[in-house]
Design a protein around this motif. Structure first.
Motif, PDB file in Angstrom:
ATOM      1  N   PHE A 167       0.823  -1.204   0.000  1.00 44.62           N
ATOM      2  CA  PHE A 167       0.000   0.000   0.000  1.00 44.62           C
ATOM      3  C   PHE A 167       0.860   1.258   0.000  1.00 44.62           C
ATOM      4  N   THR A 168       1.930   1.261   0.794  1.00 46.39           N
ATOM      5  CA  THR A 168       2.751   2.454   0.910  1.00 46.39           C
ATOM      6  C   THR A 168       3.499   2.749  -0.385  1.00 46.39           C
ATOM      7  N   ILE A 169       3.959   1.709  -1.072  1.00 48.16           N
ATOM      8  CA  ILE A 169       4.624   1.921  -2.359  1.00 48.16           C
ATOM      9  C   ILE A 169       3.658   2.566  -3.352  1.00 48.16           C
ATOM     10  N   ILE A 170       2.433   2.064  -3.400  1.00 51.41           N
ATOM     11  CA  ILE A 170       1.428   2.654  -4.297  1.00 51.41           C
ATOM     12  C   ILE A 170       1.102   4.082  -3.868  1.00 51.41           C
ATOM     13  N   LEU A 171       0.954   4.298  -2.557  1.00 52.78           N
ATOM     14  CA  LEU A 171       0.635   5.635  -2.049  1.00 52.78           C
ATOM     15  C   LEU A 171       1.763   6.611  -2.344  1.00 52.78           C
ATOM     16  N   ASN A 172       3.007   6.166  -2.180  1.00 53.52           N
ATOM     17  CA  ASN A 172       4.152   7.028  -2.478  1.00 53.52           C
ATOM     18  C   ASN A 172       4.087   7.535  -3.917  1.00 53.52           C
TER      19      ASN A 172
END
Length: 257
Positions: A167-172
Motif C-alpha cells: 500500500f505504501t509503495i502505491i501511495l508514495n
C-alpha cells in the motif's frame, strides 16, 4: 501497467521479434530492485506477453490468468495437507501467476499503452493475493503444523507487513505524482544504480523468491523457520523504508512550496 508504448499493434511480428522489442523497452533496473524479479520473472514475462500478443489476448485477460494461478496455489495451502509434492504445486502455481503478472503490463505496452481500468485491476489482484497468501499460511499452520499457538502470530504479522509495504509503495507513487513527479524522472535519477549485489540483498523482499520458499512446505519445521526468516527480513526492511519514504516526501514538499 505502464503507459509506455513498445510499438503499434497493427502487425503480428514473430515471437523472437516481440521479445527483443520488449527487452529493449524494459523498465530501468532501479536501485534496490530484487534479483528474482529482474533476472527471472521479467524475462519469463516477456515470453508470456509475446505468446499472449500473438494469441490476441488483452492485458486484462492476462491479469485474470495471473489471478487464477495465484489463487489456485493459495487454495492448495488451505485445503491439502502439506506433503513434499504440495509444496512444488504451490510454488509452481504462485510462480506462474507472478510471471503472468509481469506479462500483463508488457502486453499493454505492445498494444499501445495501458489503461486506468487495467492498472486498477492489476493492483486489486496484487493486493488480494498478498493478503490472502499469508492468511492461507496461517490456516495451514493452524490445521497441520506441529507448532505452538504463539507461532501463529508470524503469518498474521507477515500479512500486516506485506500489506503495508504494498500500500505504501502505491501511495508514495500517487503522492509524488500529485507534486509533478513522473516515472521517467525517477528512472533517470535511478539509472545505473542497480547492481547484482543489491539485487541479491533485496531477495528476501522479492515475492517471487518467497514463492520459491513454498517448495519446503512439506517439511513443517523447515518451512516455518524459512518463512519466519522472510518475515523478519521484511519487517526490518519496512522499518527502514518507512523512514526513508517519509523523508523523501518531506524533501519533495520543501521543493514544491
Amino acid at each position: 501497467m505502464s503507459a509506455e508504448t513498445v510499438g503499434p499493434a497493427t502487425a503480428r511480428p514473430g515471437h523472437r521479434e516481440i521479445v527483443a522489442r520488449l527487452s529493449a523497452a524494459q523498465k530501468v533496473k532501479t536501485r534496490g530492485a530484487p534479483g528474482y524479479s529482474i533476472y527471472v520473472n521479467r524475462p519469463i514475462g516477456r515470453h508470456l506477453a509475446a505468446f499472449a500478443f500473438r494469441a490476441g489476448l488483452t492485458p486484462n485477460a492476462v491479469t485474470a490468468i495471473s489471478a487464477c494461478f495465484s489463487l489456485a496455489g493459495i487454495a492448495v495451502l488451505v485445503t491439502v495437507p502439506p506433503q513434499w509434492w504440495t509444496g512444488l504445486v504451490v510454488w509452481l502455481a504462485l510462480a506462474v501467476g507472478y510471471a503472468f503478472d509481469s506479462a500483463d503490463g508488457q502486453l499493454a505496452r505492445l498494444r499501445g499503452g495501458g489503461s486506468l481500468s487495467g492498472e486498477w485491476l492489476d493492483h486489486v489482484v496484487d493486493a488480494t493475493k498478498i493478503a490472502a497468501l499469508h492468511l492461507a499460511v496461517l490456516v495451514m499452520f493452524f490445521r497441520w503444523y506441529p507448532i505452538p499457538a504463539p507461532a501463529l502470530l508470524v503469518p498474521i504479522g507477515y500479512s500486516v507487513v506485506a500489506t503495508v509495504i504494498f500500500f505504501t509503495i502505491i501511495l508514495n507513487e500517487q503522492l509524488k505524482r500529485s507534486r509533478g513527479w513522473t516515472p521517467a524522472s525517477s528512472a533517470a535519477s535511478d539509472s545505473g544504480r542497480s547492481t547484482p549485489l543489491r539485487a541479491l540483498a533485496a531477495l528476501p523482499m522479492d515475492y517471487g523468491f518467497l514463492c520459491l520458499a513454498f517448495v519446503t512446505a512439506g517439511w513443517p519445521l523447515l518451512f516455518f523457520w524459512v518463512y519466519t526468516a522472510f518475515f523478519v527480513a521484511n519487517a526490518l526492511y519496512l522499518l527502514v523504508a518507512l523512514r526513508k519514504w517519509f523523508r523523501d516526501l518531506e524533501v519533495l514538499d520543501a521543493r514544491t512550496r
